[in-house]
Design an enzyme around this catalytic site. Structure first.
Site, PDB file in Angstrom:
ATOM      1  N   HIS A 175      74.812  17.685 -24.905  1.00 13.87           N
ATOM      2  CA  HIS A 175      75.093  17.243 -23.531  1.00 13.87           C
ATOM      3  C   HIS A 175      76.460  16.572 -23.413  1.00 13.87           C
ATOM      4  CE1 HIS A 175      74.137  16.676 -19.487  1.00 13.87           C
ATOM      5  NE2 HIS A 175      73.016  15.990 -19.556  1.00 13.87           N
TER       6      HIS A 175
ATOM      7  N   THR B 179      67.878  31.343 -33.784  1.00 10.99           N
ATOM      8  CA  THR B 179      66.799  31.151 -34.751  1.00 10.99           C
ATOM      9  C   THR B 179      65.503  31.718 -34.185  1.00 10.99           C
ATOM     10  OG1 THR B 179      65.560  29.518 -36.065  1.00 10.99           O
ATOM     11  CG2 THR B 179      66.303  28.801 -33.898  1.00 10.99           C
TER      12      THR B 179
END
Length: 437
Positions: free
Chosen positions: A408, A355
């Site tokens: 994560h 992006t």
């Protein structure tokens, strides 16, 4: 009579909103003709008719939410367009008018009969009520003056609370009762009005309420879901784009002549991301239940801003395309997005997303994951800054901050940092990248 239903659209799309009807009641259509434009989570799609005939009924209006399998219109395969339907409507209107006249006559007749019955029934009730009122008034201890004042003010003496310890009602008690009753009556409408006003206005100043599009509702829902479900972190770095800008300047004319497209920044970043993903495959994976799905393909989503919100069309097999192929594909997808012509296939899948907030002037941001992907790279504005070089000299360099958001649950911090460093290295030495690409 045939029914036009919402067909199966795509695996992940089960509902939509009717954006625009392309036909109207009485129109004659052929099999395969588009009848309605449907706004879905991702793109607008046209629903085609499986039959030929005349539209006899529009079941769902523009703005209605519909699901796969819902009936949205009805069609007569043997019907004639407009003319017949119009005459049928006129006939039905005339019939309904006649029916209404008959109904009114019947209603008036019934009303008169009810009035006669009510008058007969109410006369004994009125007598009973009068007697009970007289009885209740007679039981109350009141002075003659109080009784006279009660009759004048139409106050029931049994409802008056006397101040006399012996319970005797006096004229002033009747006056107080009359005053209290009038205050209660006047306060009731005020309270209703106050309640109505508070329900209407939630703000002290003017506001405008606009219904969210289905796409905007979906974007809002999914962004919140990602933040609830993923253990999302962001790591940052900065990249010196001197060599990329130099290479673009040297090759831009020949590149356009040879390939017919400009050599932009996005092809460099796409290729750098693909190179880093090959070295750090967990950023090209996703979680499915208790399994990790490691993708052996490189379909890179490129976020594009449109008037209806952010969409992420996918550059398929970016690892197999050269720089010109990447630029051409990004250009085509961007145009389709802005023209609202993206197909569902253009948006499905994707293994990693890029992006570019820098096109709007953003210096730094923390991009949100495009689930179920576990990594997204955020590009930002290019700014010239004074940088200390390895020989301790200071030079003005075109610098960009990079941001990598990652899940994560799959990706450890060490791997995320190393991935971003590798992207930086590939961009700062783009000649090899261009040759390899």
């Amino acid at each position: 009579m045939k029914e036009i239903k919402i067909p199966e659209l795509a695996e992940s799309i089960t509902e939509g909103t009717i954006a625009e009807w392309l036909v109207k009641k009485g129109d004659k259509i052929e099999k395969g003709d588009p009848v309605v434009e449907l706004e879905t989570d991702k793109v607008n799609v046209e629903v085609n008719s499986d039959y030929a005939g005349v539209i006899t009924e529009i079941v769902s209006e523009e703005g209605d939410d519909v699901e796969v399998g819902d009936i949205i219109a009805k069609l007569d395969e043997n019907g004639e367009a407009s003319g017949d339907s119009a005459s049928e409507e006129e006939t039905s209107k005339e019939e309904s008018k006649e029916d209404k006249k008959e109904d009114k006559k019947e209603d008036k007749k019934e009303d008169k009969e009810e009035e006669i019955i009510e008058d007969k029934d109410e006369s004994p009730k009125k007598e009973e009520k009068k007697e009970s009122n007289e009885t209740s008034k007679g039981d109350v201890i009141a002075s003659p003056a109080a009784r006279k004042r009660a009759r004048e003010l139409n106050i029931d003496l049994s409802s008056v609370n006397p101040r006399d310890p012996l319970g005797r009602v006096r004229p002033e008690d009747v006056e107080a009762a009359a005053k209290g009753e009038s205050e209660e009556k006047s306060s009731k409408p005020a309270k209703k009005e106050e309640k109505k006003e508070s329900a209407k206005t939630e703000f002290d100043k003017p506001v405008e309420r606009v219904k969210m599009s289905r796409r905007r509702q979906t974007i809002a829902k999914r962004l919140v879901e990602v933040q609830h479900e993923a253990a999302m972190l962001t790591t940052f770095n900065e990249v010196d784009l001197t060599n990329v800008m130099k290479l673009r300047s040297e090759r831009k004319e020949k590149f356009i002549e040879k390939h017919g497209v400009k050599l932009g920044f996005m092809s460099f970043f796409t290729k750098a991301v693909v190179g880093a993903l090959k070295e750090f495959p967990l950023l090209n994976a996703e979680i499915q239940g208790k399994e990790l799905v490691l993708k052996k393909f490189y379909d890179i989503g490129i976020a594009v801003s449109t008037d209806d919100g952010l969409v992420v069309p996918v550059v398929r097999d970016a690892d197999r395309l050269d720089f010109a192929g990447v630029e051409r594909e990004i250009g085509n997808l961007g145009k389709k997005a802005r023209d609202n012509n993206l197909a569902l296939d253009d948006l499905s899948g994707g293994s990693f997303t890029i992006t570019n907030g820098g096109t709007f002037g953003s210096m730094l941001s923390t991009p949100i994951l495009n689930a179920p992907q576990v990594g997204i790279l955020g590009m930002h504005n290019i700014q010239k800054r004074a940088m200390v070089m390895p020989d301790d000299s200071i030079e003005v360099r075109p610098m960009m901050y990079l941001a990598l958001s990652y899940d994560h649950r799959i990706v450890d911090g060490k791997e995320a940092v190393q991935f971003l460093v590798r992207v930086k290295q590939l961009l700062e030495d783009p000649y090899d990248l261009l040759l390899e690409g």
